[in-house]
Scaffold this motif. Structure first.
Motif, short mmCIF file in Angstrom:
data_model
loop_
_atom_site.label_atom_id
_atom_site.label_comp_id
_atom_site.label_asym_id
_atom_site.label_seq_id
_atom_site.Cartn_x
_atom_site.Cartn_y
_atom_site.Cartn_z
N UNK A 1 0.83 -1.22 0.00
CA UNK A 1 0.00 0.00 0.00
C UNK A 1 0.85 1.26 0.00
N UNK A 2 1.89 1.24 0.85
CA UNK A 2 2.75 2.43 0.96
C UNK A 2 3.56 2.67 -0.31
N UNK A 3 4.10 1.61 -0.87
CA UNK A 3 4.99 1.80 -2.02
C UNK A 3 4.18 2.11 -3.28
N UNK A 4 3.17 1.30 -3.55
CA UNK A 4 2.41 1.46 -4.80
C UNK A 4 3.23 0.95 -5.96
N UNK A 5 2.91 -0.27 -6.41
CA UNK A 5 3.71 -0.91 -7.46
C UNK A 5 3.04 -0.81 -8.83
N UNK A 6 3.89 -0.87 -9.86
CA UNK A 6 3.38 -0.94 -11.23
C UNK A 6 3.12 -2.39 -11.61
N UNK A 7 3.55 -3.31 -10.76
CA UNK A 7 3.35 -4.74 -11.02
C UNK A 7 4.22 -5.53 -10.06
N UNK A 8 3.97 -6.83 -9.96
CA UNK A 8 4.82 -7.65 -9.10
C UNK A 8 4.60 -9.12 -9.41
N UNK A 9 5.58 -9.92 -9.05
CA UNK A 9 5.46 -11.37 -9.12
C UNK A 9 5.27 -11.87 -7.70
N UNK A 10 4.33 -12.78 -7.53
CA UNK A 10 4.12 -13.29 -6.17
C UNK A 10 4.03 -14.81 -6.20
N UNK A 11 4.59 -15.40 -5.17
CA UNK A 11 4.74 -16.86 -5.14
C UNK A 11 4.37 -17.40 -3.77
N UNK A 12 3.87 -18.63 -3.78
CA UNK A 12 3.69 -19.33 -2.51
C UNK A 12 5.04 -19.93 -2.16
N UNK A 13 5.39 -19.84 -0.89
CA UNK A 13 6.66 -20.42 -0.48
C UNK A 13 6.68 -21.92 -0.78
N UNK A 14 7.79 -22.39 -1.31
CA UNK A 14 7.96 -23.84 -1.43
C UNK A 14 9.38 -24.19 -1.01
N UNK A 15 9.52 -25.20 -0.14
CA UNK A 15 10.86 -25.53 0.35
C UNK A 15 11.74 -26.03 -0.79
N UNK A 16 12.94 -25.49 -0.88
CA UNK A 16 13.91 -25.96 -1.87
C UNK A 16 14.94 -26.80 -1.14
N UNK B 1 -1.65 -2.22 -10.28
CA UNK B 1 -1.17 -2.30 -11.66
C UNK B 1 -2.19 -1.70 -12.62
N UNK B 2 -3.48 -2.01 -12.40
CA UNK B 2 -4.43 -1.48 -13.36
C UNK B 2 -4.59 0.03 -13.18
N UNK B 3 -4.48 0.54 -11.95
CA UNK B 3 -4.51 2.01 -11.76
C UNK B 3 -3.32 2.65 -12.47
N UNK B 4 -2.16 1.99 -12.35
CA UNK B 4 -0.95 2.51 -12.99
C UNK B 4 -1.14 2.55 -14.52
N UNK B 5 -1.67 1.47 -15.06
CA UNK B 5 -1.88 1.41 -16.52
C UNK B 5 -2.93 2.42 -16.97
N UNK B 6 -4.00 2.55 -16.19
CA UNK B 6 -5.07 3.49 -16.56
C UNK B 6 -4.56 4.92 -16.58
N UNK B 7 -3.61 5.21 -15.70
CA UNK B 7 -3.08 6.57 -15.62
C UNK B 7 -2.40 7.00 -16.91
#
Ligand code: 5AD
Ligand code: SF4
Length: 465
Positions: free
Chosen positions: A335-350, A382-388
Motif C-alpha cells: 500500500x505504501x509503495x504502490x507498485x506498477x506490477x509484481x510477481x508473487x509466489x507461494x513459499x515452497x521448500x527448496x 497495476x491497473x490504476x498505474x496502466x489506466x493513468x
C-alpha cells in the motif's frame, strides 16, 4: 559437406536462462548446429531448466519422459537424438538425473556451457557426460559470440549478463548453490558485447544478473566499478536508446546507482526491486539483511531523483512462521509503495536451503488465501498505474509487427505493451504515442509525430574519478 545438425532448446525460468540459451545456440552454431522449433526433427535437444520454485525437478522428469518417446521415434527412423539437461536443475541434481533418466546423454551446469562441444564429443563416444563443476576460467570469454544474423533475428531488445551468482544466501533461495558465488564480468567485455549488439540494430539493453546491483567488475582503470558507473559507460555507446537492469537487491542500492537514475535519460525509470515480505520478523528469518523501513528508504532515494520512477517486486507468501499479522505488514508495505506490477509466489521448500528445515509450515489453504489477497492488491495497483497512461503521451520503443495487420507493438518505459497502427519502418525507434485506451494489460494509441524521439544518451555528469 555434411548437412547441419539440428538443435532444439527449451528454456524455462528467468531472463538469464534466455540469455544462456542464446549463448548455447551461438556456441553450438560454431559446431555446425542450426536451431529448429521442431523437437521431433532435432539431433540434439537441450532442456534449459529452472530450479527456483515448486516442482521444478518433477517438471523436468515428465518432460524427459516425453523426450524419451521422441528419441525412440528418431531411432526407429534411423536417426540419433541426443538429450542434454542444462540449467539450475542440472546443477543441483546432476547425478540423480543421470541415475534416474537413462534417456539423458549429457548434464551441464550453468557455469560449464563453454564445455558443451567437448561434452557433445564425449556423449558421441557413448559416454554419459556430466559437468557440474564451477570451473575457474571465464566461460564468457570462451562462449561464441552471436552472428550478425542471430542478433538481427532476436530483435531490438537484448539481455547482457554482467554479473552472475549470489553471496546473499536468503534462506529460501537456491541461487547461491546453483549459480555459485558472485562474479562480475569486466567492463571492457560488456562494452564490446553491447557495441556488437547496437551495431546490429539492438536499441534496448537489459543488463542482467541474479544480484545485478552488486556488480563490481574490473573497469579499464583496473579498479572495481559499480553498476552505476557501468550504466554511465553503457549510455555512451552509440545506438543505445534504452537501458534497464535486473534484478536488484535493496542493500546494494548505492549512491552511484541513484546518480545514474538522476543523470541518464536512457536509463528507464522502472526498477525491479524485490522485497519478498513487509514483516521485519519474516525478513530476518529469510536472512534478507534489511528491514521494511530500509526498503522504503531505498525506494525513496530513487523517487527523490526521478519522481516518475516506478517499481516492481517479488513477494513470497507463507514463508515458515508467517502469521496473519506478518502478512498484513506485507500488504501495508505494498500500500505504501504502490507498485506498477509484481510477481508473487507461494513459499515452497527448496532442498538444501536453510528454510527447508524450518518447521512452522503455513497451511496450503492459508497460503492460497494470502496469495489471492496479495495478488488482488497488486492487480488493482497495476491497473490504476496502466489506466493513468490513458490520455497522456508516452515514448514507445517499437519492437515488431503485431498480430493485427498494420499494427505494431512496442513497449513504454514501464514495459507496458503498446499497440499502434503504423508502418514497420519505425521498428527499432522510440516514438511518442498518445494513449487512447487500455485493453487488459496493453495500451492502445496513435503516433503523435512521424519523428523519432531524439534522446541524448550521453550523461549529464560523470561519477567517480
Ligand atoms: N519459494 C517461493 N518463491 C521463491 N522464490 C525464490 N525461492 C523461492 C521459494 N523457495 C521467488 C523469490 C525470488 C523469485 C525469483 O522467486 O520471490 O525473488
Ligand atoms: Fe536468492 Fe536474490 Fe536472495 Fe540471492 S539475493 S539468495 S538470488 S533471493
Amino acid at each position: 559437406m555434411t548437412p547441419p545438425r539440428k538443435l532444439h532448446i527449451k528454456s524455462y525460468g528467468c531472463q538469464m536462462n534466455v540469455y544462456d540459451a542464446q549463448r548455447m545456440v551461438d556456441t553450438l552454431g560454431a559446431e555446425g548446429f542450426v536451431e529448429t522449433a521442431d523437437v521431433g526433427a532435432a539431433d540434439l535437444v537441450i532442456l534449459n531448466t529452472c530450479h527456483i520454485r515448486e516442482k521444478a525437478s518433477e517438471k523436468v522428469y515428465s518432460e524427459l519422459g516425453r523426450l524419451r518417446v521422441a528419441k525412440e521415434d528418431a531411432a526407429r527412423a534411423g536417426r540419433t537424438m541426443q538429450i542434454a539437461v542444462a540449467g539450475c536443475v542440472a546443477q543441483a541434481e546432476g547425478q540423480e538425473i543421470i541415475a534416474r533418466a537413462p534417456t539423458v546423454d549429457m548434464v551441464v551446469g550453468p557455469q560449464s556451457y563453454h564445455h558443451l562441444p567437448e561434452l557433445l564429443a564425449r556423449a558421441g563416444r557413448g559416454e554419459r557426460a556430466i559437468e557440474t563443476e564451477f570451473p575457474a576460467e571465464d566461460k564468457f570469454a570462451v562462449l561464441a559470440k552471436p552472428s550478425r544474423e542471430a542478433i538481427r533475428a532476436r530483435g531490438v531488445s537484448a539481455f547482457v549478463t554482467v554479473q552472475e551468482g549470489c553471496d546473499k544466501f536468503c534462506t529460501f533461495c537456491v541461487v547461491p548453490y546453483t549459480r555459485g558465488s558472485e562474479m562480475s564480468r569486466p567492463v571492457a567485455r560488456i562494452v564490446d558485447e553491447v557495441t556488437q549488439l547496437t551495431d546490429n540494430g539492438v536499441r534496448e539493453i537489459t543488463l542482467i544478473g541474479q544480484n545485478v546491483n552488486a556488480y563490481h567488475g574490473e573497469g579499464p582503470d583496473g579498479r572495481a566499478w559499480t553498476l552505476g558507473r557501468l550504466l554511465y559507460r553503457i549510455a555512451e555507446i552509440p545506438g543505445v536508446a534504452r537501458i534497464r537492469y535486473s534484478t536488484s537487491h535493496p542493500n546494494d542500492v548505492d549512491d552511484s546507482l541513484i546518480a545514474a537514475h538522476r543523470d541518464l535519460d536512457a536509463l528507464m525509470p522502472f526498477v525491479h526491486l524485490p522485497v519478498q515480505s513487509g514483516s521485519d520478523r519474516i525478513l530476518s528469518a529469510m536472512n534478507r539483511k534489511h528491514s521494511a523501513a530500509a526498503y522504503r528508504t531505498a525506494v525513496d532515494r530513487f523517487r527523490h531523483v526521478r519522481p516518475e520512477i516506478a517499481f516492481s517486486s517479488d513477494f513470497i507468501v507463507g514463508f515458515p512462521g508467517e502469521t496473519e499479522e506478518d502478512f498484513r505488514a506485507t500488504l501495508a508495505l505494498i500500500d505504501q509503495i504502490g507498485y506498477a506490477g509484481a510477481y508473487s509466489f507461494k513459499y515452497s521448500p527448496r532442498p538444501g536451503t536453510p528454510a527447508a528445515d524450518m518447521q512452522e509450515m503455513v497451511s496450503a489453504t492459508e497460503m492460497d488465501e494470502r496469495l489471492e489477497r496479495l495478488q488482488a492488491l497488486i492487480d488493482s495497483q497495476q491497473s490504476a498505474f496502466n489506466k493513468a497512461a490513458i490520455g497522456t503521451v508516452v515514448d514507445v520503443l517499437f519492437e515488431r509487427v503485431a498480430r493485427k495487420p498494420g499494427q505494431l507493438v512496442g513497449r513504454t518505459a514501464y514495459l507496458q505493451p503498446a499497440h499502434v497502427m503504423a508502418s514497420d519502418e519505425i521498428i527499432g525507434q522510440v516514438m511518442p504515442v498518445r494513449i487512447d485506451s487500455l485493453e487488459r494489460y496493453s495500451l492502445l494509441g496513435e503516433l503523435v509525430t512521424a519523428t523519432p524521439v531524439s534522446r541524448s544518451a550521453a550523461p549529464l555528469a560523470t561519477v567517480g574519478a
